[in-house]
Design a protein around this motif. Sequence first.
Motif, PDB file in Angstrom:
ATOM      1  N   SER A  86      35.290   4.065  25.487  1.00  0.00           N
ATOM      2  CA  SER A  86      34.456   3.619  26.610  1.00  0.00           C
ATOM      3  C   SER A  86      34.004   2.196  26.307  1.00  0.00           C
ATOM      4  O   SER A  86      33.964   1.790  25.141  1.00  0.00           O
ATOM      5  N   PRO A  87      33.653   1.416  27.335  1.00  0.00           N
ATOM      6  CA  PRO A  87      33.308   0.005  27.135  1.00  0.00           C
ATOM      7  C   PRO A  87      32.103  -0.225  26.219  1.00  0.00           C
ATOM      8  O   PRO A  87      32.016  -1.263  25.575  1.00  0.00           O
ATOM      9  N   ASN A  88      31.168   0.713  26.128  1.00  0.00           N
ATOM     10  CA  ASN A  88      29.995   0.497  25.288  1.00  0.00           C
ATOM     11  C   ASN A  88      30.047   1.364  24.023  1.00  0.00           C
ATOM     12  O   ASN A  88      29.061   1.962  23.637  1.00  0.00           O
ATOM     13  N   ILE A  89      31.228   1.377  23.383  1.00  0.00           N
ATOM     14  CA  ILE A  89      31.418   2.183  22.178  1.00  0.00           C
ATOM     15  C   ILE A  89      30.820   1.440  20.972  1.00  0.00           C
ATOM     16  O   ILE A  89      30.922   0.213  20.876  1.00  0.00           O
ATOM     17  N   GLU A  90      30.210   2.190  20.080  1.00  0.00           N
ATOM     18  CA  GLU A  90      29.620   1.602  18.874  1.00  0.00           C
ATOM     19  C   GLU A  90      30.679   1.486  17.772  1.00  0.00           C
ATOM     20  O   GLU A  90      31.724   2.136  17.829  1.00  0.00           O
ATOM     21  N   ASP A  91      30.383   0.683  16.748  1.00  0.00           N
ATOM     22  CA  ASP A  91      31.351   0.412  15.681  1.00  0.00           C
ATOM     23  C   ASP A  91      31.797   1.666  14.941  1.00  0.00           C
ATOM     24  O   ASP A  91      32.987   1.851  14.673  1.00  0.00           O
ATOM     25  N   SER A 114      43.286   4.318  25.816  1.00  0.00           N
ATOM     26  CA  SER A 114      42.782   4.045  27.166  1.00  0.00           C
ATOM     27  C   SER A 114      41.280   3.806  27.121  1.00  0.00           C
ATOM     28  O   SER A 114      40.535   4.524  26.458  1.00  0.00           O
ATOM     29  N   LEU A 115      40.870   2.779  27.833  1.00  0.00           N
ATOM     30  CA  LEU A 115      39.476   2.379  27.916  1.00  0.00           C
ATOM     31  C   LEU A 115      39.021   2.695  29.335  1.00  0.00           C
ATOM     32  O   LEU A 115      39.446   2.038  30.287  1.00  0.00           O
ATOM     33  N   ARG A 116      38.208   3.749  29.492  1.00  0.00           N
ATOM     34  CA  ARG A 116      37.802   4.220  30.827  1.00  0.00           C
ATOM     35  C   ARG A 116      36.548   3.506  31.309  1.00  0.00           C
ATOM     36  O   ARG A 116      35.578   3.387  30.578  1.00  0.00           O
ATOM     37  N   PHE A 117      36.571   3.059  32.572  1.00  0.00           N
ATOM     38  CA  PHE A 117      35.417   2.402  33.179  1.00  0.00           C
ATOM     39  C   PHE A 117      34.799   3.337  34.209  1.00  0.00           C
ATOM     40  O   PHE A 117      35.508   3.954  34.997  1.00  0.00           O
ATOM     41  N   HIS A 124      32.241  -5.519  34.115  1.00  0.00           N
ATOM     42  CA  HIS A 124      32.357  -6.201  32.823  1.00  0.00           C
ATOM     43  C   HIS A 124      33.712  -5.963  32.154  1.00  0.00           C
ATOM     44  O   HIS A 124      33.788  -5.814  30.934  1.00  0.00           O
ATOM     45  N   MET A 125      34.761  -5.953  32.931  1.00  0.00           N
ATOM     46  CA  MET A 125      36.094  -5.679  32.377  1.00  0.00           C
ATOM     47  C   MET A 125      36.577  -6.769  31.438  1.00  0.00           C
ATOM     48  O   MET A 125      37.298  -6.495  30.485  1.00  0.00           O
ATOM     49  N   GLY A 126      36.191  -8.006  31.697  1.00  0.00           N
ATOM     50  CA  GLY A 126      36.645  -9.130  30.871  1.00  0.00           C
ATOM     51  C   GLY A 126      36.259  -8.979  29.412  1.00  0.00           C
ATOM     52  O   GLY A 126      37.062  -9.215  28.509  1.00  0.00           O
ATOM     53  N   THR A 127      35.048  -8.541  29.163  1.00  0.00           N
ATOM     54  CA  THR A 127      34.584  -8.388  27.777  1.00  0.00           C
ATOM     55  C   THR A 127      35.170  -7.131  27.136  1.00  0.00           C
ATOM     56  O   THR A 127      35.209  -7.035  25.914  1.00  0.00           O
ATOM     57  N   SER A 128      35.622  -6.221  27.951  1.00  0.00           N
ATOM     58  CA  SER A 128      36.115  -4.942  27.423  1.00  0.00           C
ATOM     59  C   SER A 128      37.490  -5.053  26.764  1.00  0.00           C
ATOM     60  O   SER A 128      37.822  -4.249  25.906  1.00  0.00           O
ATOM     61  N   LYS A 129      38.278  -6.053  27.161  1.00  0.00           N
ATOM     62  CA  LYS A 129      39.596  -6.228  26.538  1.00  0.00           C
ATOM     63  C   LYS A 129      39.427  -6.494  25.040  1.00  0.00           C
ATOM     64  O   LYS A 129      40.278  -6.135  24.229  1.00  0.00           O
ATOM     65  N   GLN A 130      38.287  -7.079  24.690  1.00  0.00           N
ATOM     66  CA  GLN A 130      37.982  -7.379  23.289  1.00  0.00           C
ATOM     67  C   GLN A 130      37.935  -6.087  22.456  1.00  0.00           C
ATOM     68  O   GLN A 130      38.327  -6.083  21.296  1.00  0.00           O
ATOM     69  N   ILE A 131      37.484  -4.991  23.046  1.00  0.00           N
ATOM     70  CA  ILE A 131      37.420  -3.703  22.340  1.00  0.00           C
ATOM     71  C   ILE A 131      38.825  -3.244  21.959  1.00  0.00           C
ATOM     72  O   ILE A 131      39.073  -2.811  20.825  1.00  0.00           O
ATOM     73  N   LEU A 132      39.765  -3.375  22.907  1.00  0.00           N
ATOM     74  CA  LEU A 132      41.150  -2.979  22.618  1.00  0.00           C
ATOM     75  C   LEU A 132      41.764  -3.898  21.556  1.00  0.00           C
ATOM     76  O   LEU A 132      42.525  -3.435  20.696  1.00  0.00           O
ATOM     77  N   ASP A 133      41.436  -5.182  21.607  1.00  0.00           N
ATOM     78  CA  ASP A 133      41.946  -6.111  20.593  1.00  0.00           C
ATOM     79  C   ASP A 133      41.418  -5.748  19.212  1.00  0.00           C
ATOM     80  O   ASP A 133      42.158  -5.753  18.225  1.00  0.00           O
TER      81      ASP A 133
END
Length: 164
Positions: A86-91, A114-117, A124-133
């Motif tokens: 999820s977009p607000n996942i912790e470390d 998969s990153l579910r919104f 805030h999809m733009g910042t979420s690609k960083q999670i997948l990276d």
Amino acid sequence: MINEQIRDKEVRLIGEDGEQLGVVAVKDAMKLAKEANLDLVKIAPTAKPPVCKIIDYGKYRYELARKEKEAKKKQKTTEVKEVRLSPNIEDNDLNTKVNQARKFLEKGDKVKVSLRFRGREMAHMGTSKQILDTFYEKLEDIAVVEKPAKLEGRSMIMFLTEKR
């Protein structure tokens, strides 16, 4: 095709021991097969003339089934395992998911990340690609991106496979 099902005039005949008996008429081949108490089996119907062999048909079918079963055993099937984020996942949660994906990759499976919104997270999809990276960077030693991150509906999807 076996015995009376063979409609060709001439066939190349192989005896029960595997020796070539040459091109003979089907009637003669049938006679030889009956004398040996075996079947006349067409094993290469596309050849000119077709190739027939004098063998026990039941045993022949059993051998074919066994070879097929053996070939199936050696096949490796790759499954696609999914890891959902999820977009607000912790470390720490992300590390747990990375370890899970690492196990799947080491087993030889592909991993679909998969990153579910949901709801306002879509803004805030733009910042979420960083999670997948980040997810990929943690698996870089054993994984390769098969399909890069791509938005599909309400989720961003990326496929990873094991490095060769």
